[in-house]
Enzyme design. Structure first.
Site, short mmCIF file in Angstrom:
data_model
loop_
_atom_site.label_atom_id
_atom_site.label_comp_id
_atom_site.label_asym_id
_atom_site.label_seq_id
_atom_site.Cartn_x
_atom_site.Cartn_y
_atom_site.Cartn_z
N ALA A 388 0.84 -1.20 0.00
CA ALA A 388 0.00 0.00 0.00
C ALA A 388 0.87 1.26 0.00
O ALA A 388 0.61 2.23 -0.72
CB ALA A 388 -0.92 0.00 1.22
N LYS A 389 1.94 1.23 0.79
CA LYS A 389 2.84 2.39 0.89
C LYS A 389 3.67 2.55 -0.39
O LYS A 389 3.91 3.67 -0.85
CB LYS A 389 3.75 2.24 2.12
CG LYS A 389 2.97 2.21 3.43
CD LYS A 389 3.89 2.17 4.65
CE LYS A 389 3.08 2.30 5.92
NZ LYS A 389 3.90 2.42 7.13
N ASP A 508 8.60 -8.79 56.34
CA ASP A 508 7.24 -9.00 55.84
C ASP A 508 7.12 -10.48 55.43
O ASP A 508 8.12 -11.16 55.20
CB ASP A 508 7.00 -8.07 54.64
CG ASP A 508 5.69 -8.34 53.94
OD1 ASP A 508 4.66 -8.43 54.62
OD2 ASP A 508 5.71 -8.47 52.69
N TYR A 509 5.89 -10.97 55.28
CA TYR A 509 5.71 -12.40 54.96
C TYR A 509 5.32 -12.63 53.50
O TYR A 509 6.14 -13.02 52.68
CB TYR A 509 4.67 -13.02 55.91
CG TYR A 509 4.54 -14.51 55.69
CD1 TYR A 509 5.52 -15.38 56.14
CD2 TYR A 509 3.45 -15.04 55.02
CE1 TYR A 509 5.44 -16.76 55.93
CE2 TYR A 509 3.34 -16.42 54.79
CZ TYR A 509 4.34 -17.26 55.25
OH TYR A 509 4.24 -18.62 55.02
N ASP A 689 7.42 -6.12 50.30
CA ASP A 689 7.15 -6.03 48.85
C ASP A 689 5.98 -5.12 48.51
O ASP A 689 5.72 -4.87 47.34
CB ASP A 689 6.83 -7.43 48.31
CG ASP A 689 5.43 -7.88 48.69
OD1 ASP A 689 4.61 -8.15 47.80
OD2 ASP A 689 5.15 -7.94 49.90
#
Length: 735
Positions: A388-389, A508-509, A689
């Site tokens: 097309a181009k 933290d867990y 986290d």
């Protein structure tokens, strides 16, 4: 010196062996032309298959082939006939190609094809690793090599890798049918930048990443361990100047200098000056919609019979993959269609369709582009469609009409073309009539915009934009992410830890010591974790606190017999040395009756979500829901809760696929500072986290070592990739 390494299935060089000799001819065409600016001088190398299998390559010519390729800045990957059969004709063209073009009924999910695809991708990856260094930039191309980025990243973690897909990426509903869908996504995510032709393909890819891998996606960034992968769209252009100049030269040719092909076209136009030539050029592929186009042409002639003998359709079908069964059937179907329509509608002076099944030299392509009044391109699904181009670029006087399928990637940037739905024969017939009768002024106005855009955003600009984006990507992480926990930093922290007289650790867990689970109750501690925590807890001069949003009943069951210090429900309850939990803060719970029905209504309306009731807080979990739907519901719930809680001294915490409502005066930061004030600690460490851990990172003193798990915006000083790295870090403290 760093270099750029380009990887594609085929090299941009054609090797020919004849009479025992060897010739190497540079290829012409889209990718080879586009990469000229990137693949230049001694600073780049192109790695790919030469086009000759091991069986076709005489052993005596091996060195000569390598030397010939080296002159063109290339290096080969050796493939056998079996490799080509399974990897290329098998998985690439009988599994990926039909599936990604929405022809699910043609997709073959054969394990043998997949095994061959993996093995050949590994061959390409090994070739890259052998020929590259850590400082190099690597650009991998197309659907044949989707596993290569991850294979290379595993061995070269700091190398910058880009990937570009030249075909569509299908919607999640289509992609999910692939048995090896996760492996394909993980392969692609070895890249630092992933490029597509259009935003639609980019959107489909991000949707599949969210739904199938459960990764966090923010706008067009994907967060994976300690990396941010960027996804973007780069619509590919053409070598505008090449086509433009060829058309200008063509126009200057005298009659004698014109090709035989052009002279025949001229002769036809002279004999029927009012006949419009409609051009259709494609590879012979079911995704191009050639059969539908021929049927639509017949429909047009029957609907508007006045155009019989006034139009002629020129079909150029370039042979492709002729040993794949669907392609043989397609050729047979097109042959029969053309034969039937020409047989039924032809007159003495007129054949409605001229059909060529062959490749044409470049000069004959220019003949067709410049002689045709209309280009009619109706793919059912196409990554870009450069024809097309090319057609628009060759229209020197700006006349000519482009009819283009809205299913082609190029339709997004060629709005001035006449866009059609390739399945709508009624629309196509009417559009053909409009194109035949379009005034020259309108043709010129439309093509002027198209040509200006194509000239500006040519194939070289496309390649340079991708490379610039990939190079910029190297520096992005440092601008907004905490420092990565390197071996040197870990060593320094280890020294401080061993010299400290009194240590305080906050761990933290969920998401830190253990990974997430669809059912939170199943994310229980394993034997390795118990052994690790036992050793930390028993160390002299060390106070260990597990600090979590979990409820006290669960932590009582898991950890109370161990005697660990614990703070749960974000700072509401505390337990030391196997004692029962006591309230750390005075909190009210009367608001819970008002909030619970709201959360229940969201559970009813969001399949897969559930409520976790704690003593003084309530959590709505949506990890098991559809990612997009869950995120939408979470935004909605946040709005509802914010308006409800008003001045009740409660707040909403947005965690990892969980939304928690709790008292405002309770958080991990407040709890950790309270513990810190109980003694004179000279080493403080906190790791987590989630957004709930940010309170802890903010409230603890600057001297504390704060660590975020995962690559996200944070107040922490350092980050590590995942739970595995957390455990490795904690083991260093024991050592």
């Amino acid at each position: 010196m760093s270099k750029t390494i380009i990887i594609s299935n085929r090299l941009p060089v054609q090797l020919q062996i004849s009479d025992g000799g060897l010739t190497a001819i540079p290829s012409v065409g889209g990718l080879a032309t586009g990469m000229k600016s990137v693949h230049s001088g001694g600073e780049s190398l192109w790695v790919g298959w030469s086009g000759l299998t091991d069986e076709e390559t005489p052993a005596a010519l091996e060195d000569e082939i390598d030397k010939a390729l080296k002159k063109h800045g290339c290096a080969k990957v050796n493939l056998t006939e079996k490799d080509i059969e399974g990897f290329y004709f098998g998985f690439s063209n009988r599994t990926v190609w039909p599936l990604f073009h929405y022809f699910l009924e043609y997709s073959e999910f054969e394990l043998e094809f997949w095994d061959s695809y993996k093995a050949v991708n590994q061959k390409f990856a090994d070739a890259i690793i052998e020929k590259s260094s850590e400082e190099d930039t690597i650009w991998v191309h197309d659907y044949q090599l989707m596993l290569v980025p991850q294979m290379v990243k595993e061995k070269r973690p700091n190398t910058s890798i880009g990937f570009f897909l030249h075909i569509p990426f299908p919607s999640y509903e289509i992609f999910r049918t692939l048995p090896w869908r996760e492996e394909i996504l993980e392969g692609l995510l070895g890249s630092d930048l992933i490029g597509f032709h259009t935003y639609d393909y980019e959107r489909h890819f991000l949707s599949s990443v969210r739904r199938l891998l459960g990764l966090e996606v923010s706008f067009n960034d994907i967060y994976l361990d300690n990396r941010v992968i960027k996804v973007d769209s780069f619509p590919m252009g053409i070598d505008y100047k090449k086509f433009r100049d060829a058309a200008i030269s063509h126009g200057k040719n005298t009659k004698e200098k014109r090709t035989d092909f052009q002279q025949k076209l001229d002769s036809h136009k002279a004999s029927a000056p009012d006949t419009k030539l409609i051009l259709s050029i494609d590879r012979l592929d079911y995704s191009k919609g050639i059969a539908k186009r021929i049927n639509a042409f017949e429909y047009f002639l029957n609907k508007y019979p006045e155009y019989k003998e006034k139009v002629r359709l020129i079909i150029l079908a370039v042979p492709s993959r002729s040993n794949v069964p669907q392609y043989k059937l397609l050729k047979k179907e097109i042959d029969e269609l053309v034969g039937r329509i020409n047989g039924e509608l032809s007159t003495v002076n007129w054949t409605p369709i001229w059909y060529f099944y062959r490749s044409l030299p470049f000069e004959n392509l220019i003949d067709l582009y410049t002689s045709s009044d209309i280009a009619w391109l109706t793919p059912l699904r196409d990554g870009m469609n450069l024809v097309a181009k090319e057609y628009v670029a060759t229209r020197i006087d700006k006349t000519g009409v482009l009819i283009l399928s809205e299913m082609a990637g190029s339709a997004y940037e060629m709005n001035e073309a006449l866009l059609i739905n390739p399945n709508n024969f009624e629309q196509q017939a009417d559009t053909l009539k409009s194109a035949i009768n379009m005034p020259k002024e309108e043709q010129i106005a439309r093509n002027m915009f198209l040509q200006n855009r194509l000239e500006r955003y040519n194939v070289e600009v496309w390649a340079n934009e991708f490379m610039n984006s990939l190079n910029q990507k190297r520096d992005v992480i440092d601008t907004f992410i905490s420092e990565k926990m390197s071996e040197n930093i870990l060593g320094e922290i280890g020294d401080k830890y061993s010299k400290a007289k009194k240590r305080l650790l906050f761990l933290d867990y969920d998401g830190t010591l253990v990974g997430f689970h669809k059912d939170p109750q199943k994310a229980s501690p394993d034997e390795e974790l118990y052994a690790l925590l036992d050793k930390l807890h028993q160390q002299e001069n060390t106070t260990l606190f597990l600090i979590s949003g979990r409820d006290k009943q669960t932590f009582t069951q898991w950890f109370l017999p161990k005697g660990y210090n614990m703070i749960v429900e974000h700072g509401v309850w505390i337990s030391r040395n196997s004692e029962e939990f006591k309230l750390l803060e005075k909190v009210k719970g009367d608001w819970m009756e008002k909030i619970k029905p709201v959360l229940e209504s969201f559970v009813d309306r969001t399949p897969g979500s559930f409520i976790e009731e704690k003593n003084y807080s309530m959590a709505w979990h949506y990890r098991n829901t559809d990612p997009d739907f869950g995120a939408k519901r979470a935004t909605e719930l946040n709005t509802v809760l914010t308006s409800l809680i008003g001045n009740d001294d409660i707040s909403v915490l947005n965690g990892n696929k969980v939304m928690e409502v709790k008292s405002s005066n309770v958080n991990k930061g407040r709890a950790s500072v309270r513990i810190l004030g109980e003694d004179d600690y000279d080493f403080v460490f906190a790791i987590g986290d989630d957004w709930t851990d940010e309170f802890m990172f903010q409230e603890l003193p600057d001297t504390a070592v704060t660590v975020k798990v995962g690559l996200k915006k944070t107040q922490a000083k350092y980050h590590v990739e995942n739970t595995k790295r957390v455990r490795e870090l904690l083991k260093r403290f024991i050592e």
